[in-house]
Every structure is written in C-alpha cells, then in structure tokens.
Motif scaffolding. Sequence first.
Motif, short mmCIF file in Angstrom:
data_model
loop_
_atom_site.label_atom_id
_atom_site.label_comp_id
_atom_site.label_asym_id
_atom_site.label_seq_id
_atom_site.Cartn_x
_atom_site.Cartn_y
_atom_site.Cartn_z
N ASP A 61 -23.43 -7.13 -40.67
CA ASP A 61 -23.07 -5.79 -40.18
C ASP A 61 -23.94 -4.70 -40.80
OD1 ASP A 61 -21.07 -6.81 -38.56
OD2 ASP A 61 -19.55 -6.63 -40.14
N ASP A 62 -24.58 -4.99 -41.93
CA ASP A 62 -25.42 -3.99 -42.60
C ASP A 62 -26.81 -3.90 -41.99
OD1 ASP A 62 -23.52 -3.18 -44.56
OD2 ASP A 62 -23.90 -5.07 -45.62
N LEU A 63 -27.19 -4.86 -41.17
CA LEU A 63 -28.52 -4.84 -40.56
C LEU A 63 -28.61 -3.73 -39.53
CD1 LEU A 63 -29.08 -8.66 -40.05
CD2 LEU A 63 -29.97 -7.22 -41.88
N GLN A 107 -34.43 -4.28 -45.65
CA GLN A 107 -34.11 -5.28 -44.64
C GLN A 107 -35.35 -6.07 -44.26
OE1 GLN A 107 -31.74 -3.93 -41.25
NE2 GLN A 107 -33.20 -4.93 -39.89
N LEU A 108 -36.47 -5.39 -44.02
CA LEU A 108 -37.72 -6.07 -43.69
C LEU A 108 -38.16 -6.98 -44.82
CD1 LEU A 108 -39.78 -3.28 -41.89
CD2 LEU A 108 -38.67 -5.27 -40.87
N GLU A 109 -38.00 -6.52 -46.04
CA GLU A 109 -38.36 -7.32 -47.21
C GLU A 109 -37.54 -8.62 -47.25
OE1 GLU A 109 -37.39 -6.85 -51.87
OE2 GLU A 109 -38.38 -5.11 -50.96
N MET A 110 -36.23 -8.50 -46.96
CA MET A 110 -35.37 -9.69 -46.97
C MET A 110 -35.76 -10.65 -45.84
SD MET A 110 -31.56 -8.42 -48.05
CE MET A 110 -31.44 -7.00 -46.99
N LEU A 111 -36.08 -10.11 -44.66
CA LEU A 111 -36.48 -10.96 -43.54
C LEU A 111 -37.78 -11.69 -43.83
CD1 LEU A 111 -35.56 -8.59 -40.58
CD2 LEU A 111 -34.41 -10.71 -41.21
N LYS A 112 -38.74 -11.00 -44.43
CA LYS A 112 -40.01 -11.64 -44.79
C LYS A 112 -39.79 -12.74 -45.82
CE LYS A 112 -42.94 -7.74 -43.61
NZ LYS A 112 -43.74 -6.64 -44.07
N LEU A 142 -28.85 -12.31 -47.50
CA LEU A 142 -28.00 -11.12 -47.37
C LEU A 142 -26.90 -11.13 -48.43
CD1 LEU A 142 -27.59 -10.90 -43.49
CD2 LEU A 142 -28.91 -9.36 -44.94
N SER A 143 -26.28 -12.28 -48.62
CA SER A 143 -25.19 -12.40 -49.59
C SER A 143 -25.67 -12.10 -51.01
CB SER A 143 -24.60 -13.80 -49.52
OG SER A 143 -23.57 -13.95 -50.45
N ARG A 144 -26.86 -12.62 -51.37
CA ARG A 144 -27.40 -12.36 -52.71
C ARG A 144 -27.64 -10.87 -52.95
NH1 ARG A 144 -30.54 -17.27 -52.06
NH2 ARG A 144 -32.28 -16.04 -51.29
#
Length: 111
Positions: free
Chosen positions: A45-47, A19-24, A37-39
């Motif tokens: 809801d998964d966060l 999650q942190l990796e995706m946010l960065k 998130l979709s990719r």
Amino acid sequence: MKQTQNFSKKLNKKKYEKQLEMLKHCESSGDSLAAVLSRNGWTYDDLQYENSESIEGSPIDYFTLDDFRQKDKSIPVVSFFSGAGGLDLGFEAAGYAHAALVEKNELFCNT
C-alpha cells in the motif's frame, strides 16, 4: 490548487526514490518485493506510481476468465454436486482437468 499538487510531488519524491532503490535491489538480488518492503517497514500500500495523479479516475480494466486461464491441465479432479458448473469453470481456469462432474438434480444440469 496547482501549487498544492507541486508541493505534494516534492514531498513524495524522496519516497519515490526509495521505492526505485528497493525495486532495483529486488532485480539485482532476486529477493522478493514483499521481503524487501517488510525489511524497510513498508507494505504494498505504500508504493506509489510515477504519475499517481493520473491513476485516479482512470477507466477500470475488466478481465475475463480467459485472462487467467492456465495452459497446463495436469491436475485431475472429480466434482460432486456440480450444479450449473460455475465453480468448475474456475477450477478449469486454475489448471485442473475434470475427470467427471456429478450432479443428480436435472434442473441444475439444465441451467
């Protein structure tokens, strides 16, 4: 019970790091969080929160209309069948500027 909580945190650590990796990635690339998130096959809801257990049972924050009020009132609107004006207050908060409000029933105007 404490062992179960520690065990569940270990299971979620890998997910939290992803999650942190995706946010960065969103911050650096400008991609929208929804697209990232979709990719990755995720939804909002998964966060999870860093301290998810402290979120449950926390007090509920209440908001007023002023919390959502828009500063720019540049969209003109005329409201027919306005009633007591509740819906019109929502329009004002969304950035609309009333040119006129029309209600012919005096009873509704006096509420």
